[in-house]
Design a protein around this motif. Structure first.
Motif, PDB file in Angstrom:
ATOM      1  N   THR A  48     -12.525  -0.707   0.624  1.00 14.01           N
ATOM      2  CA  THR A  48     -12.799  -0.123  -0.697  1.00 14.01           C
ATOM      3  C   THR A  48     -14.306   0.124  -0.851  1.00 14.01           C
ATOM      4  N   LYS A  52     -16.243   3.586  -1.417  1.00 14.43           N
ATOM      5  CA  LYS A  52     -17.087   3.802  -2.604  1.00 14.43           C
ATOM      6  C   LYS A  52     -18.445   4.381  -2.204  1.00 14.43           C
ATOM      7  N   CYS A  55     -18.307   8.083  -1.813  1.00 10.25           N
ATOM      8  CA  CYS A  55     -18.031   8.914  -2.992  1.00 10.25           C
ATOM      9  C   CYS A  55     -19.301   9.483  -3.587  1.00 10.25           C
ATOM     10  N   SER A  58     -16.781   9.310  -8.081  1.00 10.03           N
ATOM     11  CA  SER A  58     -15.949   8.202  -8.569  1.00 10.03           C
ATOM     12  C   SER A  58     -14.947   7.750  -7.522  1.00 10.03           C
ATOM     13  N   HIS A  60     -11.149   5.573  -7.377  1.00 13.16           N
ATOM     14  CA  HIS A  60     -10.117   4.848  -8.112  1.00 13.16           C
ATOM     15  C   HIS A  60      -8.895   4.578  -7.247  1.00 13.16           C
ATOM     16  N   GLU A  62      -4.785   4.373  -7.206  1.00 16.66           N
ATOM     17  CA  GLU A  62      -3.589   4.860  -7.902  1.00 16.66           C
ATOM     18  C   GLU A  62      -2.396   4.120  -7.301  1.00 16.66           C
ATOM     19  N   CYS A  95      -8.535   6.814  -3.857  1.00 19.73           N
ATOM     20  CA  CYS A  95      -8.994   8.173  -4.157  1.00 19.73           C
ATOM     21  C   CYS A  95     -10.504   8.216  -4.332  1.00 19.73           C
ATOM     22  N   ASN A 125      -4.409  -1.374 -11.086  1.00 20.11           N
ATOM     23  CA  ASN A 125      -5.335  -0.426 -10.447  1.00 20.11           C
ATOM     24  C   ASN A 125      -6.595  -1.094  -9.895  1.00 20.11           C
ATOM     25  N   LYS A 126      -6.635  -2.433  -9.926  1.00 15.36           N
ATOM     26  CA  LYS A 126      -7.801  -3.109  -9.324  1.00 15.36           C
ATOM     27  C   LYS A 126      -7.600  -3.178  -7.825  1.00 15.36           C
TER      28      LYS A 126
END
Ligand SMILES: C=C(O[C@@H]1C=C(C(=O)O)C=CC1O)C(=O)O
Length: 183
Positions: A48, A52, A55, A58, A60, A62, A95, A125-126
């Motif tokens: 993750t 990040k 990016c 953003s 996120h 899903e 995403c 969603n965490k």
């Protein structure tokens, strides 16, 4: 003619995958693992976090589905579960900048919910990584490389997975790279 919607839906399916303990062994079957995807197949630490960093705007998570289900026979073998034993299965899309980059599938045997592990059922969603990497109880085993058998050009072709151990319990996280991430 296929519509854009059915293309998107098809690309978000996790294809059957063959797993290799060594990246080099997977590379003999598919040299694509040594190309631009290699960084993602081997990046250590939280996936993750790595996404990040990539990016511009953003990130996120899903949730596609989450609940008790029967794992695939190969997952049952790898995790050493009883045949037909159900496990908590979480499938998400990771995403970046508004579009899916990675499909993740995590198989969590119910024993993992003991103690603080009960949080694993309420992630929503965490990102799972935030829990696993902030908890000293969990340690990661070696990364495996997966070669997928896609039936649609936008589906993942390459994947990685590893077990996370807590005492005698283990859960398994698979991350399937969508081609848009590394092409
Ligand atoms: C395991 C990690 O967690 C990430 C988040 C996931 C989720 O929320 O279900 C699944 C796989 C990931 O790549 C990580 O960040 O390394």
């Amino acid at each position: 003619m296929l519509s854009k919607d059915s293309d998107r839906e098809n690309s978000l399916k996790i294809p059957p995958t063959r797993w290799y303990r060594l990246l080099a062994a997977a590379g003999l079957r598919n040299p694509e693992v040594h190309g631009p995807a290699r960084y993602w197949l081997q990046v250590e630490g939280s996936f993750t976090q790595a996404l990040k960093h990539r990016c511009l705007e953003s990130f996120h998570v899903e949730v596609a589905r989450e609940g008790y289900a029967t794992p695939f026979p190969e997952e049952v073998r790898r995790l050493g579960l009883q045949p037909r034993q159900q496990a908590w299965i979480r499938e998400v899309r990771l995403c970046g900048d508004g579009q899916p980059w990675v499909l993740a599938r995590t198989v969590i045997p119910h024993q993992c919910f003991e103690g603080k592990g009960r949080q694993l059922r309420h992630l929503g969603n965490k990102p799972l990584g935030a829990f696993l990497f902030s908890s000293p109880d969990w340690s990661r085993g070696p990364l495996e490389t997966g070669l997928c058998l896609p039936d649609h050009p936008l589906q993942p072709r390459l994947a990685r997975r590893s077990l996370f151990h807590h005492g005698n319990n283990a859960l398994m996280v698979g991350e399937y790279l969508l081609p848009v991430l590394y092409r």
